[in-house]
Enzyme design. Structure first.
Site, short mmCIF file in Angstrom:
data_model
loop_
_atom_site.label_atom_id
_atom_site.label_comp_id
_atom_site.label_asym_id
_atom_site.label_seq_id
_atom_site.Cartn_x
_atom_site.Cartn_y
_atom_site.Cartn_z
N HIS A 128 0.87 -1.19 0.00
CA HIS A 128 0.00 0.00 0.00
C HIS A 128 0.90 1.23 0.00
O HIS A 128 1.75 1.35 0.88
CB HIS A 128 -0.88 -0.04 1.26
CG HIS A 128 -1.67 1.22 1.48
ND1 HIS A 128 -2.33 1.90 0.47
CD2 HIS A 128 -1.91 1.93 2.62
CE1 HIS A 128 -2.94 2.95 0.97
NE2 HIS A 128 -2.70 3.00 2.27
N GLU A 158 5.53 1.16 -23.11
CA GLU A 158 6.31 -0.08 -22.92
C GLU A 158 6.14 -0.69 -21.52
O GLU A 158 6.04 -1.91 -21.36
CB GLU A 158 7.80 0.21 -23.20
CG GLU A 158 8.74 -0.98 -23.07
CD GLU A 158 8.55 -2.02 -24.16
OE1 GLU A 158 7.77 -1.80 -25.11
OE2 GLU A 158 9.18 -3.09 -24.04
C1 LIG Z 1 -0.60 8.91 7.80
S1 LIG Z 1 -1.84 7.93 8.56
C2 LIG Z 1 -2.26 6.78 7.30
C3 LIG Z 1 -3.19 5.68 7.76
O1 LIG Z 1 -4.42 6.21 8.10
C4 LIG Z 1 -3.38 4.66 6.67
O2 LIG Z 1 -3.89 5.28 5.50
C5 LIG Z 1 -2.13 3.91 6.30
O3 LIG Z 1 -1.80 3.80 5.13
C6 LIG Z 1 -1.28 3.24 7.29
O4 LIG Z 1 -2.01 2.69 8.33
P1 LIG Z 1 -1.25 1.91 9.50
O5 LIG Z 1 -2.32 1.48 10.44
O6 LIG Z 1 -0.24 2.85 10.11
O7 LIG Z 1 -0.52 0.75 8.83
ZN LIG Z 2 -3.18 4.48 3.62
#
Ligand SMILES: CSC[C@@H](O)[C@@H](O)C(=O)COP(=O)(O)O
Ligand SMILES: [Zn+2]
Length: 263
Positions: A128, A158
């Site tokens: 993520h 590409e």
């Molecule tokens: C800057 S806070 C971001 C969070 O709310 C969330 O979006 C994230 O990506 C990470 O969540 P986390 O619980 O710290 O792993």
């Molecule tokens: Zn996030």
């Protein structure tokens, strides 16, 4: 030795915290790999200010980061471990069954989203990011109005060849194929994204990624190598798309496949 599985909905006592699950001299062990990958991702602006993260599944075991920590500074001992089999037996899917749970933290809020990639797609890794490029692409799409804002599309570049054709399909996309990434709306709490991410996965059975408006992107792959290279390819394409938009260039072009000729 198979690790003991706690009864549904119960955590292990601190003395029985299965520390051996995160102790290995192998740099490719998930408990070592999650911190080292996140340190690299931080340099790319993907996991800035505790946002973003990564999770790895090896067979039945899922390795997860803590919530709200500086993801580039994590240690193997910070890693949570849960069992997919024990989780599947849990009546309430929001109750997580951890084999290892560092007492000083809470598990990542992204856990149910990572689990969606593992359970619905058999992924081995899910990343993520809060990459600027991913967020900017969703903002550009937003200006295109309802109906055209729910999907990112690009072709004839590409780097599209860096993506697999889809779930349980062999081979990669071709240069002339159109890459389509669904966009879901952000929610106030990360875990509330889960139902929308799962819905997007159902609607786009071959996608390896879902964009989250004004937030970032989730990218997975059957193993760490594929998740990482697909995430890199996507970030490259998002950056290119933002620059193309600035130059007034379209993301979709009608180029007929032509045979190159010698001069
Ligand atoms: C800057 S806070 C971001 C969070 O709310 C969330 O979006 C994230 O990506 C990470 O969540 P986390 O619980 O710290 O792993
Ligand atoms: Zn996030």
């Amino acid at each position: 030795m198979t690790p003991p599985v706690p009864p549904t909905g119960q955590a292990f006592a601190a003395t029985d915290n299965n520390d051996h699950l995160v102790q290995s001299v192998n740099p490719d062990h998930p408990a070592n790999l999650i911190p080292s990958l996140c340190a690299k991702f931080w340099k790319l602006g993907w996991v800035t200010g505790t946002g973003g993260g990564a999770s790895i599944r090896e067979d039945d075991l899922v390795y997860l980061a803590p919530s709200g920590v500086q993801k580039e500074l994590m240690k193997p001992s910070d890693i949570y471990v849960l069992s997919m089999a024990a989780q599947a037996k849990s009546l309430d899917r929001r109750t997580r069954v951890y084999l290892r749970s560092p007492a000083q933290y809470k598990p990542s809020q992204c856990t149910p989203l990572f689990m969606a990639a593992f359970t619905k797609r058999g992924a081995g890794c899910c990343i993520h990011t809060h990459s600027h490029w991913a967020v900017l692409v969703t903002l550009i799409l937003e200006t295109q109005g309802a109906g055209n804002d729910r999907e990112f599309q690009i072709n004839n570049i590409e780097q599209i060849k860096g993506f697999g054709r889809g779930f349980e399909k062999s081979g990669n996309l071709g240069y002339h194929d159109t890459l389509r990434i669904p966009v879901i709306e952000n929610t106030a709490h990360e875990e509330d994204l889960t139902e929308f991410l799962e819905e997007a996965m159902d609607k786009y059975p071959d996608t390896y990624a879902v964009l989250v408006r004004r937030h970032g992107v989730y990218v997975w792959g059957e193993n760490v190598h594929k998740a990482k290279t697909q995430c890199e390819s996507l970030d490259y394409l998002f950056q290119l798309a933002v620059e193309m938009k600035r130059l007034g260039l379209p993301w979709i072009t009608e180029i007929e496949p032509v045979k190159p000729t010698r001069a």
